[in-house]
Design a protein around this motif. Structure first.
Motif, PDB file in Angstrom:
ATOM      1  N   VAL A  49      11.420  40.230  18.134  1.00  0.00           N
ATOM      2  CA  VAL A  49      11.044  38.820  18.106  1.00  0.00           C
ATOM      3  C   VAL A  49       9.921  38.625  17.089  1.00  0.00           C
ATOM      4  O   VAL A  49       9.223  39.566  16.723  1.00  0.00           O
ATOM      5  N   SER A  51       7.263  36.380  17.321  1.00  0.00           N
ATOM      6  CA  SER A  51       5.943  35.977  17.798  1.00  0.00           C
ATOM      7  C   SER A  51       5.513  36.857  18.965  1.00  0.00           C
ATOM      8  O   SER A  51       6.322  37.180  19.837  1.00  0.00           O
ATOM      9  N   ARG A  53       3.789  36.058  21.410  1.00  0.00           N
ATOM     10  CA  ARG A  53       3.859  35.318  22.673  1.00  0.00           C
ATOM     11  C   ARG A  53       5.195  35.502  23.379  1.00  0.00           C
ATOM     12  O   ARG A  53       5.317  35.245  24.564  1.00  0.00           O
ATOM     13  N   HIS A  54       6.231  35.891  22.626  1.00  0.00           N
ATOM     14  CA  HIS A  54       7.551  36.059  23.246  1.00  0.00           C
ATOM     15  C   HIS A  54       7.781  37.504  23.671  1.00  0.00           C
ATOM     16  O   HIS A  54       8.787  37.799  24.292  1.00  0.00           O
ATOM     17  N   ALA A  55       6.855  38.411  23.300  1.00  0.00           N
ATOM     18  CA  ALA A  55       7.176  39.838  23.369  1.00  0.00           C
ATOM     19  C   ALA A  55       6.830  40.443  24.716  1.00  0.00           C
ATOM     20  O   ALA A  55       5.947  39.984  25.434  1.00  0.00           O
ATOM     21  N   ASP A  56       7.584  41.506  25.062  1.00  0.00           N
ATOM     22  CA  ASP A  56       7.258  42.316  26.232  1.00  0.00           C
ATOM     23  C   ASP A  56       6.715  43.668  25.794  1.00  0.00           C
ATOM     24  O   ASP A  56       6.050  44.343  26.544  1.00  0.00           O
TER      25      ASP A  56
END
Lengths: 143, 302
Positions: A49, A51, A53-56
């Motif tokens: 991804v 950003s 903010r979207h990541a795990d």
């Protein structure tokens, strides 16, 4: 309910890839191998991804440089929890060939907490998949 | 009954499930085009579930708008899904001007993205917002022109139900030259409305990271992702009911829907991303011209 969330997390790991300064970029190229038809980790829901903010998963490659260190810390703090940090390649594990460089501070795990180490210069895609399997087992609490 | 329609059957629950499966078809066909295997069918459900369980980070700037925006978009898409679903079940249940209502509601997702991204206060998001605004301005003109052609073809009706029944009686709009041209224009506009390649400049992952969605995380990101996949269900259905509705039994609807979906996915996978100025030139130049030709043909009765 908690179990359901954890299962969902391990079946859809979104990866944010970060190169922290000094490296030869070969690790970054090897990561892309995982997305090609031969290995295709999207089968298991793993995506890159754009950003944080979207990541795990915060995937760190390269030896930590003075300039990149504060930014790496900031990105770690910006990652929505629960999330894991993966140090990837010899350089991020133990500074590799940049050990004596004036610009290299320390290995990544001395700076931010690391959950999974994948050694190699660069690691083979098989080694990365083994690492992911170990990570998923760790998150699910399977021995 | 209205609440049931809105929340369960043609509305929220149904369109969410169909949309998530459509999102899977998108990922699967993309994977097959690239000679990969692709994710399992429940992948999008798992992603949604995971995002619900994640931490939601709010920016310092405008929290209210930031939280509000995804819901505005989602509710508009649910409304369109309900209207279209009810209509396809029973074409007589229609009110005057519902076509215009649907047109307005279909702009709302883009506006919600613009609102939410501007509220986040991120510079990359603001770049994405400016591109999204330009894109909306670009594709709305030919889209509405194409729909005007449909209105003329079905005898100056702005009731969706009458457009449907006109097609059931006289054959699909698609069958005539003007209808075919307008349909091609509408497919291209749909591609831009859905934010798919080649018109995904507003969330270009490689240049401005996730663009408009960059600051969204957790629950709010899940709502936005759900809105996008539901739009993937609603938009082709809207085009089918405008252009290709001579036969609206359930099997032909599913067949037409999957065909349209695969067409836009193949376009997505074979075209490179265009810059926003190229997109504007494309929509305001040749595409608007085509739509105008379709209107002229429709006016002359072809």
């Amino acid at each position: 309910m908690k179990n359901l969330k954890l299962n969902a997390l391990t079946k859809s790991l979104w990866v944010f890839h970060l190169n922290v300064g000094a490296s030869c970029n070969n690790c970054d190229i090897e990561i892309l191998d995982l997305l090609t038809p031969r290995y295709d980790v999207e089968r298991f829901g793993i995506m890159l991804v754009g950003s944080i903010r979207h990541a795990d998963v915060l995937l760190i490659s390269g030896a930590l440089s003075r300039k990149a260190a504060p930014r790496a810390k900031k990105l770690y703090e910006q990652m929505p929890k629960p999330g894991v940090v993966v140090a990837f390649g010899s350089c991020s594990l133990g500074r590799g060939i940049f050990k004596d460089s004036y610009n290299s501070l320390c290995s990544v795990d001395e700076f931010i907490p690391v959950d999974l180490y994948i050694p190699g210069c660069p690691p083979k895609p098989e080694a990365m998949i083994l690492g992911i399997v170990k990570l998923i087992k760790k998150v699910r609490g399977i021995k | 009954m209205i609440f049931f329609n809105f929340l369960v059957f043609p509305g929220f629950l149904f369109s969410a499930v169909v949309g998530l499966i459509a999102g899977w078809i998108d990922r699967k066909v993309t994977a097959r085009v690239q000679w990969r295997v692709g994710p399992p069918w429940y992948q999008n459900f798992v992603d949604f579930m995971k995002l619900l369980g994640k931490e939601t980070i709010l920016p310092q700037s405008n929290k209210t708008t930031f939280i509000f925006a995804p819901f505005v978009g989602l509710i508009s898409v649910i409304l369109v899904a309900t209207l279209l679903g009810k209509l396809l079940m029973d074409p007589t249940q229609s009110f005057l001007g519902d076509l215009i209502v649907v047109l307005y509601l279909l702009v709302m997702p883009a506006i919600s993205i613009i609102l939410g991204a501007s509220a986040s206060g991120n510079p990359l998001a603001s770049t994405g917002v400016s591109r999204e605004i330009k894109l909306v301005l670009a594709y709305e003109l030919p889209f509405i022109l194409a729909i005007v052609a449909v209105i003329i073809k079905s005898g100056a009706n702005i009731k969706l139900g009458q457009i449907l029944s006109a097609q059931i009686n006289n054959g699909a709009v698609l069958g005539s030259p003007s209808g075919l041209i307008a349909f091609i224009v509408a497919i291209l506009c749909m591609q831009a409305k859905l934010g798919l390649v080649p018109f995904d400049v507003s969330e270009a992952e490689q240049e401005i990271m996730a663009g408009v969605l960059i600051e969204y995380s957790g629950f709010l990101l899940a709502i936005f992702k759900l809105m996008k996949v539901m739009l993937l269900y609603v938009m082709p259905l809207f085009l089918i009911s405008l252009f290709w509705a001579a036969n609206i039994n359930i099997y032909s609807l599913i067949g037409k829907y999957v065909l349209l979906l695969v067409i836009i996915i193949l376009v997505k996978n074979t075209a490179p991303r265009v810059r926003v100025d190229q997109a504007m030139k494309f929509f305001w130049g040749p595409i608007s011209l085509l739509a105008t030709i379709a209107i002229i043909l429709a006016l002359s009765g072809r």
